[in-house]
Design an enzyme around this catalytic site. Structure first.
Site, PDB file in Angstrom:
ATOM      1  N   ARG A 104       1.021  -0.996   0.024  1.00  0.00           N
ATOM      2  CA  ARG A 104      -0.182  -0.266  -0.013  1.00  0.00           C
ATOM      3  C   ARG A 104       1.045   1.135  -0.189  1.00  0.00           C
ATOM      4  O   ARG A 104       1.652   1.293   1.043  1.00  0.00           O
ATOM      5  CB  ARG A 104      -0.720  -0.525   1.107  1.00  0.00           C
ATOM      6  CG  ARG A 104      -1.928   0.933   1.349  1.00  0.00           C
ATOM      7  CD  ARG A 104      -2.565   1.251   3.090  1.00  0.00           C
ATOM      8  NE  ARG A 104      -3.974   0.356   1.684  1.00  0.00           N
ATOM      9  CZ  ARG A 104      -5.607   0.528   2.643  1.00  0.00           C
ATOM     10  NH1 ARG A 104      -5.387   1.281   3.299  1.00  0.00           N
ATOM     11  NH2 ARG A 104      -5.492   0.149   2.016  1.00  0.00           N
ATOM     12  N   HIS A 131      -7.467   0.649  -6.367  1.00  0.00           N
ATOM     13  CA  HIS A 131      -7.839  -0.343  -4.976  1.00  0.00           C
ATOM     14  C   HIS A 131      -8.296  -1.731  -6.097  1.00  0.00           C
ATOM     15  O   HIS A 131      -9.308  -1.906  -5.747  1.00  0.00           O
ATOM     16  CB  HIS A 131      -8.374   0.923  -3.678  1.00  0.00           C
ATOM     17  CG  HIS A 131      -8.382   0.196  -2.902  1.00  0.00           C
ATOM     18  ND1 HIS A 131      -7.488  -1.378  -2.574  1.00  0.00           N
ATOM     19  CD2 HIS A 131      -8.930  -0.097  -1.706  1.00  0.00           C
ATOM     20  CE1 HIS A 131      -8.229  -1.227  -1.491  1.00  0.00           C
ATOM     21  NE2 HIS A 131      -8.432  -0.723  -0.304  1.00  0.00           N
ATOM     22  N   GLN A 134     -10.368  -4.063  -3.505  1.00  0.00           N
ATOM     23  CA  GLN A 134     -11.460  -3.778  -3.171  1.00  0.00           C
ATOM     24  C   GLN A 134     -12.569  -3.854  -3.913  1.00  0.00           C
ATOM     25  O   GLN A 134     -13.764  -4.007  -3.794  1.00  0.00           O
ATOM     26  CB  GLN A 134     -11.639  -1.920  -3.254  1.00  0.00           C
ATOM     27  CG  GLN A 134     -12.553  -1.181  -2.165  1.00  0.00           C
ATOM     28  CD  GLN A 134     -13.237  -2.183  -1.246  1.00  0.00           C
ATOM     29  OE1 GLN A 134     -12.303  -2.061  -0.472  1.00  0.00           O
ATOM     30  NE2 GLN A 134     -13.904  -2.476  -1.214  1.00  0.00           N
ATOM     31  N   ASP A 220     -16.778   7.419  -1.641  1.00  0.00           N
ATOM     32  CA  ASP A 220     -16.183   7.137  -0.876  1.00  0.00           C
ATOM     33  C   ASP A 220     -15.701   8.543  -0.107  1.00  0.00           C
ATOM     34  O   ASP A 220     -16.489   9.459  -0.151  1.00  0.00           O
ATOM     35  CB  ASP A 220     -15.334   6.972  -1.963  1.00  0.00           C
ATOM     36  CG  ASP A 220     -13.426   6.451  -1.144  1.00  0.00           C
ATOM     37  OD1 ASP A 220     -13.267   5.918   0.085  1.00  0.00           O
ATOM     38  OD2 ASP A 220     -12.676   6.057  -1.813  1.00  0.00           O
ATOM     39  N   CYS A 260     -16.632   0.965   0.211  1.00  0.00           N
ATOM     40  CA  CYS A 260     -15.257   0.416   0.980  1.00  0.00           C
ATOM     41  C   CYS A 260     -14.802   0.641   2.337  1.00  0.00           C
ATOM     42  O   CYS A 260     -13.774  -0.335   2.718  1.00  0.00           O
ATOM     43  CB  CYS A 260     -14.271   0.595   0.203  1.00  0.00           C
ATOM     44  SG  CYS A 260     -13.797   2.929   0.086  1.00  0.00           S
ATOM     45  N   ARG A 288     -13.234  -8.609   1.235  1.00  0.00           N
ATOM     46  CA  ARG A 288     -12.196  -8.510   0.870  1.00  0.00           C
ATOM     47  C   ARG A 288     -11.361  -9.985   1.126  1.00  0.00           C
ATOM     48  O   ARG A 288     -10.475 -10.689   0.500  1.00  0.00           O
ATOM     49  CB  ARG A 288     -11.519  -7.635   2.168  1.00  0.00           C
ATOM     50  CG  ARG A 288     -11.928  -6.049   1.921  1.00  0.00           C
ATOM     51  CD  ARG A 288     -11.509  -5.850   0.346  1.00  0.00           C
ATOM     52  NE  ARG A 288      -9.945  -5.727   0.418  1.00  0.00           N
ATOM     53  CZ  ARG A 288      -9.715  -4.331   1.041  1.00  0.00           C
ATOM     54  NH1 ARG A 288      -9.976  -2.806   0.898  1.00  0.00           N
ATOM     55  NH2 ARG A 288      -8.164  -4.324   0.580  1.00  0.00           N
TER      56      ARG A 288
HETATM   57  N1  NVA Z   1      -9.810   6.220  -1.226  1.00  0.00           N
HETATM   58  C1  NVA Z   1      -9.603   6.168   0.087  1.00  0.00           C
HETATM   59  C2  NVA Z   1      -9.460   4.529  -0.463  1.00  0.00           C
HETATM   60  C3  NVA Z   1      -9.713   4.693   1.403  1.00  0.00           C
HETATM   61  C4  NVA Z   1      -9.862   2.639   1.740  1.00  0.00           C
HETATM   62  C5  NVA Z   1      -8.008   6.328  -0.114  1.00  0.00           C
HETATM   63  O1  NVA Z   1      -6.926   6.313  -0.604  1.00  0.00           O
HETATM   64  O2  NVA Z   1      -8.075   7.153   1.225  1.00  0.00           O
HETATM   65  N1   CP Z   2     -11.136   0.038   2.393  1.00  0.00           N
HETATM   66  C1   CP Z   2      -9.962  -0.364   2.588  1.00  0.00           C
HETATM   67  O1   CP Z   2      -8.925  -0.788   2.008  1.00  0.00           O
HETATM   68  O2   CP Z   2     -10.015  -0.443   3.933  1.00  0.00           O
HETATM   69  P1   CP Z   2      -8.139  -0.042   4.944  1.00  0.00           P
HETATM   70  O3   CP Z   2      -7.997   1.176   4.667  1.00  0.00           O
HETATM   71  O4   CP Z   2      -9.024  -0.062   6.652  1.00  0.00           O
HETATM   72  O5   CP Z   2      -7.486  -0.879   4.717  1.00  0.00           O
END
Ligand code: NVA
Ligand code: CP
Length: 304
Positions: A104, A131, A134, A220, A260, A288
């Site tokens: 990540r 992502h 997801q 989101d 998500c 997930r």
């Molecule tokens: N769009 C959000 C998703 C978090 C799972 C982010 O990147 O923070």
């Molecule tokens: N939806 C998702 O990826 O959640 P986290 O940021 O908690 O991993």
């Protein structure tokens, strides 16, 4: 076995995706019935986090354990990754000591450079651009609740972020339609989203129009990780891009709501919608685990 990465949704073929869904269903059933299935005994997953996570870490870590393997958590704060070690060097070393890596991070380019230097499969656990894990879970969840997604309409309300881009790639690959509504200046960028063209999506100025007739409404956070300096400004710009009951009423009567997570009630979605009867967010989060176990199995041992 040929080395395969999952860096964006269309790294998998349509056939692979439907195969994964079939395996996810079987793996979920095994899990629910406390049946032991350890195809990844002695295999190690390394998880590298440059951003916070609850679901991604938990689902990969417990998923790997449930498949008989183990998972190691690294973050940039307490490893050499945060002290300027080149991504290429880190990839060489980490991939000699593990069997699969999940990352990540910020720019997609980082994970691509890592994958180019990795001896083992690399999985995107979220970048600024995508992502993919997801959306595997989201589409699997839609199919569980409503059947095939092909030909259906998904309404995306809010920021054209990593999750939105991945939905758009999935629409191209699996042949469904996206209605996207974002504030001006936050529209989808076809190239950044990694799309072939704009034939599977339509952009709407008014979010109510995007929701009209949709079979799935999703949103989101207004401010994704890495964009925190824009938080205040975004709160006012995105104020009309909130999924509420009135918007859900514009959608198909059997429409489901997805997010998500983590969610901000009172911002991108009202409590009435996310905690209401059309919401499938808890199944979405749980799935997930099941789709990623299917993904780990596919990347490490192939089709079974
Ligand atoms: N769009 C959000 C998703 C978090 C799972 C982010 O990147 O923070
Ligand atoms: N939806 C998702 O990826 O959640 P986290 O940021 O908690 O991993």
């Amino acid at each position: 076995m040929k080395l395969k990465h999952f860096l964006q949704f269309n790294d998998l073929s349509k056939d692979d995706i439907y195969y994964l869904f079939q395996r996810a269903k079987w793996l979920k059933d095994q899990f629910k019935n406390y049946k032991k299935y350890w195809p990844l005994e002695d295999r190690t997953l390394v998880m590298i986090f440059e951003k916070a996570s609850t679901r991604t870490r938990l689902s990969f870590e417990s998923g790997m354990q449930q498949l008989g393997g183990s998972a190691i958590y690294l973050n940039t704060k307490d490893s050499q990754l945060g002290r300027g070690e080149p991504v290429e060097d880190a990839a060489q070393v980490i991939s000699r000591m593990s069997d699969v890596v999940m990352i990540r991070t910020f720019e997609q380019e980082i994970i691509e450079r890592f994958a180019e230097n990795s001896r083992v499969p690399v999985i995107n656990g979220l970048t600024n651009e995508y992502h993919p894990c997801q959306i595997l879970a989201d589409i699997y969840t839609y199919i569980e609740h409503r059947g095939s997604i092909e030909g259906k309409t998904v309404a995306w309300i809010g920021d054209s972020n990593n999750v939105c881009n991945t939905w758009l790639q999935a629409a191209e690959l699996l042949n469904f339609n996206m209605h996207v509504s974002t504030p001006k200046g936050y529209e989808v960028e076809v190239e950044r989203a990694g799309l072939y063209d704009d034939s599977h999506f339509e952009q709407f100025e008014n979010p109510m129009d995007a929701a009209k007739g949709a079979h799935l409404v999703t949103t989101d956070v207004w401010t994704s990780m890495g964009y925190e300096s824009e938080l205040k400004e975004r709160k006012s710009i995105f104020a009309d891009w909130q999924v509420d009951k009135e918007m859900m009423n514009e959608a198909d009567k059997d429409a489901v709501f997805m997010h998500c997570l983590p969610a901000h009630r009172g911002e991108e979605v009202t409590a009435e919608v996310i905690d209401g009867p059309q919401s499938v967010v808890w199944d979405e989060a749980e799935n997930r685990l099941h789709v990623q176990k299917a993904l780990l199995e596919l990347l490490l041992i192939g089709r079974v």
